[in-house]
Design a protein around this motif. Structure first.
Motif, short mmCIF file in Angstrom:
data_model
loop_
_atom_site.label_atom_id
_atom_site.label_comp_id
_atom_site.label_asym_id
_atom_site.label_seq_id
_atom_site.Cartn_x
_atom_site.Cartn_y
_atom_site.Cartn_z
N GLU A 78 0.82 -1.22 0.00
CA GLU A 78 0.00 0.00 0.00
C GLU A 78 0.85 1.26 0.00
OE1 GLU A 78 -2.89 -0.38 -0.78
OE2 GLU A 78 -3.20 -2.48 -0.28
N ALA A 79 2.02 1.21 0.65
CA ALA A 79 2.92 2.36 0.61
C ALA A 79 3.41 2.62 -0.81
CB ALA A 79 4.11 2.14 1.54
N GLY A 80 3.53 1.56 -1.61
CA GLY A 80 3.90 1.74 -3.01
C GLY A 80 2.85 2.54 -3.76
N GLY A 144 1.84 -1.14 -6.25
CA GLY A 144 1.86 -2.10 -5.13
C GLY A 144 2.62 -3.35 -5.50
N ILE A 145 2.37 -3.87 -6.69
CA ILE A 145 3.09 -5.05 -7.17
C ILE A 145 4.58 -4.74 -7.30
CG2 ILE A 145 3.41 -6.56 -9.18
CD1 ILE A 145 0.37 -6.38 -9.61
N GLY A 157 0.16 -10.01 -3.68
CA GLY A 157 -1.06 -9.23 -3.87
C GLY A 157 -1.09 -8.60 -5.24
N GLY A 158 -2.14 -7.83 -5.50
CA GLY A 158 -2.21 -7.09 -6.74
C GLY A 158 -3.24 -7.58 -7.73
N ALA A 190 6.54 2.07 -12.37
CA ALA A 190 6.37 2.26 -10.93
C ALA A 190 7.64 1.85 -10.18
CB ALA A 190 5.18 1.43 -10.44
N LYS A 191 8.24 0.75 -10.61
CA LYS A 191 9.47 0.28 -9.96
C LYS A 191 10.58 1.32 -10.07
CE LYS A 191 10.45 -4.04 -10.47
NZ LYS A 191 10.92 -5.34 -11.03
N THR A 192 10.71 1.93 -11.24
CA THR A 192 11.74 2.96 -11.44
C THR A 192 11.50 4.16 -10.54
OG1 THR A 192 12.05 2.28 -13.75
CG2 THR A 192 12.80 4.48 -13.14
N LEU A 193 10.25 4.61 -10.44
CA LEU A 193 9.92 5.75 -9.58
C LEU A 193 10.17 5.44 -8.12
CD1 LEU A 193 6.64 7.06 -11.28
CD2 LEU A 193 8.85 8.24 -11.17
N LEU A 194 9.86 4.22 -7.70
CA LEU A 194 10.12 3.83 -6.31
C LEU A 194 11.62 3.85 -6.02
CD1 LEU A 194 7.57 0.89 -5.99
CD2 LEU A 194 7.60 2.93 -4.55
#
Length: 232
Positions: A78-80, A144-145, A157-158, A190-194
């Protein structure tokens, strides 16, 4: 009867069968499995007739919540969503970390991060959406994933997130052949931004573990990012 209720009935049948087979060997009182079965079937009945399928979800989520890894996965997942929404300028209106919290707040399913998606809904009503908005929301749904994969090397999840993305693509008339491509592309985004905002992500995980309010979470992120320095 909902799928969750059917799962509860299946669990009850399993308990009855196993207690009949193993009870005499482990000196298990017949009252124990009978009481457990009665309780589970009661939840399934209440789930079907009073809670619109949420009772069983709450019960199963409560059982899963005894696992520290499950709880850890939920908050990281959820933090993602929360962080990428923050990065991409999508207002977060609330979050929950369990089905019980979601039920108390009137949210469907197991809850999660809630967004102000009025503009998205209004565009979908007319069957048109800007490429930029579609890209932003798809990336948030896959965040989230992406977060789970970065932290745990896989994602449990996801499923609902994928359904949301595919549902929107279906409404907009995208062919099924592009669904998996879109899922992979936005998960990578999303992974790159995280990774680019990892310190913010860790700050947010710790804040959400403590059930910090949305406003205070934003304040925490503002302090870490220097208000304007977070990458978009």
């Amino acid at each position: 009867m909902s799928k969750t209720s059917l799962n509860l009935v299946a669990i009850s049948i399993f308990l009855i069968t196993m207690s009949s087979l193993l009870g005499p060997f482990i000196h298990l009182s017949p009252a124990v499995p009978a009481l457990a079965t009665f309780s589970i079937l009661g939840i399934a009945t209440l789930d079907s007739f009073s809670l619109q399928g949420k009772g069983g979800t709450i019960f199963l989520d409560w059982i899963a919540g005894f696992s520290s890894e499950h709880r850890d996965r939920i908050v990281h997942h959820e933090a993602g969503h929360f962080l990428i929404a923050y990065v991409l300028g999508i207002p977060v209106t609330g979050y929950t970390l369990s089905a019980w919290e979601a039920w108390k707040q009137g949210q469907p399913g197991q809850g999660g991060v809630s967004f102000d998606d009025g503009e998205l809904a209004s565009q979908l009503e007319v069957g048109k959406i800007s490429a930029q908005m579609l890209d932003r929301y798809c990336t948030v749904w896959m965040a989230g994933i992406a977060a789970e994969t970065l932290v745990f090397n896989n994602a449990e999840g996801g499923g609902d997130d994928k359904s949301k993305l595919i549902g929107v693509l279906t409404i907009l008339g995208f062919p099924e052949s592009v669904y998996q491509q879109k899922l992979r592309f936005h998960t990578l985004q999303a992974k790159t931004l995280l990774q680019e905002n990892w310190s913010n992500y860790e700050t947010l995980v710790n804040a959400m573990r403590q059930r910090t309010s949305v406003e205070d979470c934003h304040a925490e992120l503002g302090v870490v990012s220097g208000e304007k320095s977070i990458k978009n």
